[in-house]
Design a protein around this motif. Structure first.
Motif, PDB file in Angstrom:
ATOM      1  N   TRP A   1      30.971  25.600  38.575  1.00  0.00           N
ATOM      2  CA  TRP A   1      30.300  25.679  37.404  1.00  0.00           C
ATOM      3  C   TRP A   1      28.876  25.126  37.309  1.00  0.00           C
TER       4      TRP A   1
ATOM      5  N   TYR B   1      26.582  23.349  34.567  1.00  0.00           N
ATOM      6  CA  TYR B   1      26.364  22.663  33.119  1.00  0.00           C
ATOM      7  C   TYR B   1      24.972  22.531  33.072  1.00  0.00           C
TER       8      TYR B   1
ATOM      9  N   MET C   1      28.357  23.915  29.318  1.00  0.00           N
ATOM     10  CA  MET C   1      28.678  25.082  30.430  1.00  0.00           C
ATOM     11  C   MET C   1      27.536  25.969  30.190  1.00  0.00           C
TER      12      MET C   1
ATOM     13  N   SER D   1      29.829  29.945  35.037  1.00  0.00           N
ATOM     14  CA  SER D   1      30.829  29.535  36.246  1.00  0.00           C
ATOM     15  C   SER D   1      30.880  30.875  37.219  1.00  0.00           C
TER      16      SER D   1
ATOM     17  N   ARG E   1      39.368  20.378  27.927  1.00  0.00           N
ATOM     18  CA  ARG E   1      38.992  21.587  28.783  1.00  0.00           C
ATOM     19  C   ARG E   1      39.950  22.644  28.160  1.00  0.00           C
TER      20      ARG E   1
ATOM     21  N   THR F   1      36.814  25.790  30.761  1.00  0.00           N
ATOM     22  CA  THR F   1      35.649  25.265  30.528  1.00  0.00           C
ATOM     23  C   THR F   1      35.921  23.859  29.886  1.00  0.00           C
ATOM     24  N   GLN F   2      34.915  23.054  30.131  1.00  0.00           N
ATOM     25  CA  GLN F   2      34.977  21.716  29.617  1.00  0.00           C
ATOM     26  C   GLN F   2      33.890  21.349  28.273  1.00  0.00           C
ATOM     27  N   TYR F   3      34.432  20.867  27.370  1.00  0.00           N
ATOM     28  CA  TYR F   3      33.694  20.798  26.273  1.00  0.00           C
ATOM     29  C   TYR F   3      33.425  19.130  26.072  1.00  0.00           C
TER      30      TYR F   3
END
Lengths: 112, 111
Positions: A34, A36, A46, A49, B94, B99-101
């Protein structure tokens, strides 16, 4: 030693120019990457990816992945001052434990 | 977009002090994470969890405990704070698309 290495540490590009950022994992179990973006004083968000070999494009942003060399790169064309930020690369293995390793980041500055 | 909140936003304590950092997410994500961010190191994983009552060890766990009390709430505990724990702490959750927030972060200063 950081398992995810990013280069360069910092980068200055002129407005409208191309920025190229690199990321390599030293862990052969890594399968997914990914990118970010973290603006100053903000939390990471993000950006893109990539999980398969090849290229992926979203607007001005393109990511490449070479799984054999565990290398990914992010390219920003027509860079804008608003692209100035810390860019973090994250990687995860395929072992199913959903644990991520981040690189130290590349600080991009786009000057008008 | 997924919502992750953290409290407090800033904290000052003394060496040997007791600190609890709180994180809440309201999106029913299973996975939650605690990271610290220091210049030159990026984000380093302290602990993570895949559900209430579960705890997994991260890459820099020494000096930290964590507890996941509910699906929404994940706490990071520093029971004997040291100056080396001065840092910016982020919590994240996640989603199913990996996707991580991230929350807004807690800046901790240990004097």
């Amino acid at each position: 030693q950081q398992k995810v290495q990013q280069s360069p540490e910092s980068l200055i590009v002129p407005e409208g120019g191309m920025a190229s950022l690199n990321c390599t994992s030293s862990d052969r179990n890594v399968d997914y990457f990914w990118w970010y973006r973290q603006h100053s004083g903000k939390s990471p968000k993000m950006l893109m990816s990539i999980f398969s070999n090849g290229e992926k494009e979203e607007g001005r942003f393109t990511v490449h992945l070479n799984k054999a060399s565990l290398h990914t790169s992010l390219h920003i064309r027509d860079s804008q001052p608003s692209d100035s930020a810390l860019y973090l690369c994250a990687a995860r293995g395929n072992t199913g434990n959903y644990k991520y390793v981040f690189g130290a980041g590349t600080r991009l500055k786009v000057i008008a | 977009e997924a919502a992750v909140t953290q409290s407090p936003r800033n904290k000052v304590t003394v060496t040997g002090g007791n600190v609890t950092l709180s994180c809440r997410q309201t999106n029913s994500h299973n996975y939650m994470y605690w990271y610290r961010q220091d210049t030159g190191h990026g984000l380093r994983l302290i602990h993570y969890s895949y559900g209430a009552g579960n705890l997994q060890i991260g890459d820099v766990p020494d000096g930290y405990k964590a507890t996941r009390t509910t699906q929404e709430d994940f706490f990071l505990l520093l029971e004997l704070a040291s100056p080396s724990q001065t840092s910016l702490y982020f919590c994240a959750s996640r989603d199913d698309q990996d996707t991580q927030y991230f929350g807004p972060g807690t800046r901790l200063l240990v004097l």
